[in-house]
Design a protein around this motif. Structure first.
Motif, PDB file in Angstrom:
ATOM      1  N   SER A  74       0.824  -1.207   0.000  1.00  0.00           N
ATOM      2  CA  SER A  74       0.000   0.000   0.000  1.00  0.00           C
ATOM      3  C   SER A  74       0.858   1.256   0.000  1.00  0.00           C
ATOM      4  O   SER A  74       0.512   2.272  -0.621  1.00  0.00           O
ATOM      5  CB  SER A  74      -0.938   0.006   1.211  1.00  0.00           C
ATOM      6  OG  SER A  74      -0.195  -0.020   2.422  1.00  0.00           O
ATOM      7  N   THR A  75       1.997   1.210   0.683  1.00  0.00           N
ATOM      8  CA  THR A  75       2.922   2.342   0.667  1.00  0.00           C
ATOM      9  C   THR A  75       3.520   2.517  -0.719  1.00  0.00           C
ATOM     10  O   THR A  75       3.629   3.641  -1.230  1.00  0.00           O
ATOM     11  CB  THR A  75       4.042   2.134   1.696  1.00  0.00           C
ATOM     12  OG1 THR A  75       3.465   1.960   3.002  1.00  0.00           O
ATOM     13  CG2 THR A  75       4.992   3.327   1.717  1.00  0.00           C
ATOM     14  N   GLY A  76       3.900   1.396  -1.341  1.00  0.00           N
ATOM     15  CA  GLY A  76       4.426   1.464  -2.695  1.00  0.00           C
ATOM     16  C   GLY A  76       3.426   2.063  -3.661  1.00  0.00           C
ATOM     17  O   GLY A  76       3.776   2.915  -4.499  1.00  0.00           O
ATOM     18  N   ALA A  77       2.172   1.634  -3.548  1.00  0.00           N
ATOM     19  CA  ALA A  77       1.131   2.171  -4.422  1.00  0.00           C
ATOM     20  C   ALA A  77       0.954   3.673  -4.202  1.00  0.00           C
ATOM     21  O   ALA A  77       0.742   4.436  -5.155  1.00  0.00           O
ATOM     22  CB  ALA A  77      -0.186   1.435  -4.192  1.00  0.00           C
ATOM     23  N   ALA A  78       1.047   4.107  -2.947  1.00  0.00           N
ATOM     24  CA  ALA A  78       0.938   5.543  -2.651  1.00  0.00           C
ATOM     25  C   ALA A  78       2.117   6.312  -3.241  1.00  0.00           C
ATOM     26  O   ALA A  78       1.951   7.420  -3.759  1.00  0.00           O
ATOM     27  CB  ALA A  78       0.856   5.763  -1.144  1.00  0.00           C
ATOM     28  N   LEU A  79       3.315   5.736  -3.178  1.00  0.00           N
ATOM     29  CA  LEU A  79       4.483   6.390  -3.763  1.00  0.00           C
ATOM     30  C   LEU A  79       4.331   6.521  -5.277  1.00  0.00           C
ATOM     31  O   LEU A  79       4.651   7.564  -5.858  1.00  0.00           O
ATOM     32  CB  LEU A  79       5.754   5.597  -3.435  1.00  0.00           C
ATOM     33  CG  LEU A  79       6.179   5.570  -1.971  1.00  0.00           C
ATOM     34  CD1 LEU A  79       7.368   4.628  -1.785  1.00  0.00           C
ATOM     35  CD2 LEU A  79       6.521   6.964  -1.462  1.00  0.00           C
ATOM     36  N   ARG A  80       3.865   5.466  -5.917  1.00  0.00           N
ATOM     37  CA  ARG A  80       3.634   5.523  -7.358  1.00  0.00           C
ATOM     38  C   ARG A  80       2.620   6.615  -7.691  1.00  0.00           C
ATOM     39  O   ARG A  80       2.795   7.381  -8.652  1.00  0.00           O
ATOM     40  CB  ARG A  80       3.146   4.171  -7.860  1.00  0.00           C
ATOM     41  CG  ARG A  80       2.942   4.112  -9.363  1.00  0.00           C
ATOM     42  CD  ARG A  80       2.441   2.762  -9.817  1.00  0.00           C
ATOM     43  NE  ARG A  80       1.113   2.448  -9.276  1.00  0.00           N
ATOM     44  CZ  ARG A  80       0.397   1.387  -9.633  1.00  0.00           C
ATOM     45  NH1 ARG A  80       0.891   0.513 -10.505  1.00  0.00           N
ATOM     46  NH2 ARG A  80      -0.791   1.173  -9.098  1.00  0.00           N
ATOM     47  N   LEU A  81       1.553   6.691  -6.897  1.00  0.00           N
ATOM     48  CA  LEU A  81       0.527   7.709  -7.097  1.00  0.00           C
ATOM     49  C   LEU A  81       1.104   9.116  -6.961  1.00  0.00           C
ATOM     50  O   LEU A  81       0.850   9.997  -7.795  1.00  0.00           O
ATOM     51  CB  LEU A  81      -0.607   7.501  -6.095  1.00  0.00           C
ATOM     52  CG  LEU A  81      -1.710   8.561  -6.071  1.00  0.00           C
ATOM     53  CD1 LEU A  81      -2.539   8.474  -7.337  1.00  0.00           C
ATOM     54  CD2 LEU A  81      -2.592   8.388  -4.841  1.00  0.00           C
ATOM     55  N   LEU A  82       1.887   9.347  -5.905  1.00  0.00           N
ATOM     56  CA  LEU A  82       2.464  10.678  -5.670  1.00  0.00           C
ATOM     57  C   LEU A  82       3.429  11.058  -6.793  1.00  0.00           C
ATOM     58  O   LEU A  82       3.446  12.216  -7.237  1.00  0.00           O
ATOM     59  CB  LEU A  82       3.183  10.703  -4.321  1.00  0.00           C
ATOM     60  CG  LEU A  82       2.292  10.603  -3.081  1.00  0.00           C
ATOM     61  CD1 LEU A  82       3.133  10.387  -1.833  1.00  0.00           C
ATOM     62  CD2 LEU A  82       1.414  11.836  -2.932  1.00  0.00           C
ATOM     63  N   ALA A  83       4.220  10.086  -7.245  1.00  0.00           N
ATOM     64  CA  ALA A  83       5.154  10.365  -8.341  1.00  0.00           C
ATOM     65  C   ALA A  83       4.403  10.704  -9.617  1.00  0.00           C
ATOM     66  O   ALA A  83       4.789  11.621 -10.360  1.00  0.00           O
ATOM     67  CB  ALA A  83       6.076   9.165  -8.558  1.00  0.00           C
ATOM     68  N   ALA A  84       3.323   9.970  -9.883  1.00  0.00           N
ATOM     69  CA  ALA A  84       2.539  10.226 -11.091  1.00  0.00           C
ATOM     70  C   ALA A  84       1.799  11.556 -10.998  1.00  0.00           C
ATOM     71  O   ALA A  84       1.748  12.327 -11.963  1.00  0.00           O
ATOM     72  CB  ALA A  84       1.556   9.083 -11.330  1.00  0.00           C
ATOM     73  N   ALA A  85       1.222  11.844  -9.829  1.00  0.00           N
ATOM     74  CA  ALA A  85       0.448  13.077  -9.654  1.00  0.00           C
ATOM     75  C   ALA A  85       1.326  14.315  -9.791  1.00  0.00           C
ATOM     76  O   ALA A  85       0.861  15.369 -10.251  1.00  0.00           O
ATOM     77  CB  ALA A  85      -0.248  13.072  -8.297  1.00  0.00           C
ATOM     78  N   SER A  86       2.583  14.194  -9.406  1.00  0.00           N
ATOM     79  CA  SER A  86       3.499  15.337  -9.504  1.00  0.00           C
ATOM     80  C   SER A  86       4.288  15.332 -10.803  1.00  0.00           C
ATOM     81  O   SER A  86       5.168  16.183 -10.999  1.00  0.00           O
ATOM     82  CB  SER A  86       4.480  15.325  -8.323  1.00  0.00           C
ATOM     83  OG  SER A  86       5.223  14.127  -8.289  1.00  0.00           O
ATOM     84  N   SER A  87       3.961  14.369 -11.699  1.00  0.00           N
ATOM     85  CA  SER A  87       4.670  14.232 -12.978  1.00  0.00           C
ATOM     86  C   SER A  87       6.173  14.270 -12.755  1.00  0.00           C
ATOM     87  O   SER A  87       6.911  14.987 -13.430  1.00  0.00           O
ATOM     88  CB  SER A  87       4.249  15.358 -13.940  1.00  0.00           C
ATOM     89  OG  SER A  87       4.697  15.090 -15.251  1.00  0.00           O
ATOM     90  N   ALA A  88       6.610  13.456 -11.797  1.00  0.00           N
ATOM     91  CA  ALA A  88       7.993  13.520 -11.335  1.00  0.00           C
ATOM     92  C   ALA A  88       8.988  13.045 -12.382  1.00  0.00           C
ATOM     93  O   ALA A  88       8.842  11.965 -12.954  1.00  0.00           O
ATOM     94  CB  ALA A  88       8.139  12.694 -10.058  1.00  0.00           C
ATOM     95  N   ARG A  89      10.007  13.848 -12.597  1.00  0.00           N
ATOM     96  CA  ARG A  89      11.092  13.491 -13.507  1.00  0.00           C
ATOM     97  C   ARG A  89      12.398  13.293 -12.751  1.00  0.00           C
ATOM     98  O   ARG A  89      13.246  12.513 -13.164  1.00  0.00           O
ATOM     99  CB  ARG A  89      11.268  14.562 -14.579  1.00  0.00           C
ATOM    100  CG  ARG A  89      12.352  14.218 -15.590  1.00  0.00           C
ATOM    101  CD  ARG A  89      12.318  15.128 -16.797  1.00  0.00           C
ATOM    102  NE  ARG A  89      12.502  16.522 -16.433  1.00  0.00           N
ATOM    103  CZ  ARG A  89      12.469  17.527 -17.310  1.00  0.00           C
ATOM    104  NH1 ARG A  89      12.225  17.277 -18.579  1.00  0.00           N
ATOM    105  NH2 ARG A  89      12.647  18.770 -16.906  1.00  0.00           N
ATOM    106  N   ALA A  90      12.567  14.007 -11.634  1.00  0.00           N
ATOM    107  CA  ALA A  90      13.774  13.888 -10.817  1.00  0.00           C
ATOM    108  C   ALA A  90      13.357  13.557  -9.387  1.00  0.00           C
ATOM    109  O   ALA A  90      12.703  14.361  -8.731  1.00  0.00           O
ATOM    110  CB  ALA A  90      14.577  15.177 -10.853  1.00  0.00           C
ATOM    111  N   VAL A  91      13.711  12.352  -8.926  1.00  0.00           N
ATOM    112  CA  VAL A  91      13.301  11.869  -7.606  1.00  0.00           C
ATOM    113  C   VAL A  91      14.530  11.407  -6.834  1.00  0.00           C
ATOM    114  O   VAL A  91      15.429  10.773  -7.403  1.00  0.00           O
ATOM    115  CB  VAL A  91      12.292  10.711  -7.727  1.00  0.00           C
ATOM    116  CG1 VAL A  91      11.960  10.117  -6.350  1.00  0.00           C
ATOM    117  CG2 VAL A  91      11.011  11.185  -8.417  1.00  0.00           C
TER     118      VAL A  91
END
Length: 245
Positions: A74-91
């Motif tokens: 569930s934490t992994g899914a939340a991280l994926r969601l946050l990365a996608a929502a912020s259109s993350a290119r540099a993490v």
């Protein structure tokens, strides 16, 4: 890389995989109303809401083989969601482990994104590197740095990162939050794992050093003008905060 190619498992590791049954379309509230769902059952349901594939299952098993406790699904899914929502290119990821959280992050990031992941243990990172390849990510998508996070972070550029994920020694959380404020662009996302301190965070009698440290960090983030925070009850607790513009 062919995404359908099987993952090569170490000889000493054997996984028995069962097909994931087709899920019914209902909410936890509906199940609770008609099936007497308990809080624990509801959390278990939420934990399995997004199933992990063979690559993630392998990375998770390898983590436990070397004595690590990887992020919950569930934490992994939340991280994926946050990365996608912020259109993350540099993490930036603090705590590579065997690549569980890194795969989740990469799957939410932009296709041209680069994950900078930091860990003290080179052997763990060697496993993670293999996992990233098995997950279909080119080597150019990851920058793997071996070292202590508090030594590496000062060398990273100011204000250019879209997201920072921290899964490290709680004693360093405060310093990592301070570094994130410098490294993130306005609108960037901070995610801090283990924010519920093993369930002790709400117990006023819990005064051990780790719990007190985490309690002080999440309180400081909540009260700081620079952050817009939320505490998510995923896995061991995920503190998420957006840096104000």
């Amino acid at each position: 890389m062919d995404a359908s190619a099987p993952v090569l498992l170490p000889p000493r590791l054997s996984l028995i995989l069962r097909p994931v049954p087709r899920r019914r379309r209902f909410t936890i509230a509906t199940v609770a109303r008609f099936g007497g769902l308990t809080t624990a059952q509801a959390l278990q349901f939420a934990e399995g809401y997004v199933a992990e594939d063979l690559v993630l299952q392998t990375a998770r098993t390898l983590a436990r083989e070397v004595g690590l406790d990887p992020v919950a699904p569930s934490t992994g899914a939340a991280l994926r969601l946050l990365a996608a929502a912020s259109s993350a290119r540099a993490v930036v990821e603090i705590g590579t482990g065997t690549g569980v959280s890194g795969v989740w992050l990469l799957r939410g990031m932009r296709a041209d994104g680069v994950l900078t992941t930091i860990d003290l243990e080179n052997e763990h990172q060697r496993i993670a590197r293999r996992i990233f390849v098995e997950a279909g990510f080119a080597s150019s998508r990851t920058r793997i740095i071996t070292g202590r996070a508090l030594d590496v972070l000062p060398r990273l550029a100011d204000g250019v990162y879209d997201m920072i994920f921290v899964d490290a020694d709680p004693a360093e959380y405060g310093a990592c939050v301070d570094a994130a404020l410098r490294l993130l662009r306005p609108g960037g996302v901070l995610a801090l794992n283990g924010a519920l301190a093993g369930g002790r965070i709400a117990d006023p009698a819990a005064r051990d050093l780790e719990t007190v440290t985490i309690r002080e960090v999440i309180k400081a983030v909540r009260e700081a003008d620079e952050w817009i925070p939320a505490l998510l009850p995923a896995g061991e607790g995920l503190l998420a905060a957006v840096k104000r513009g």
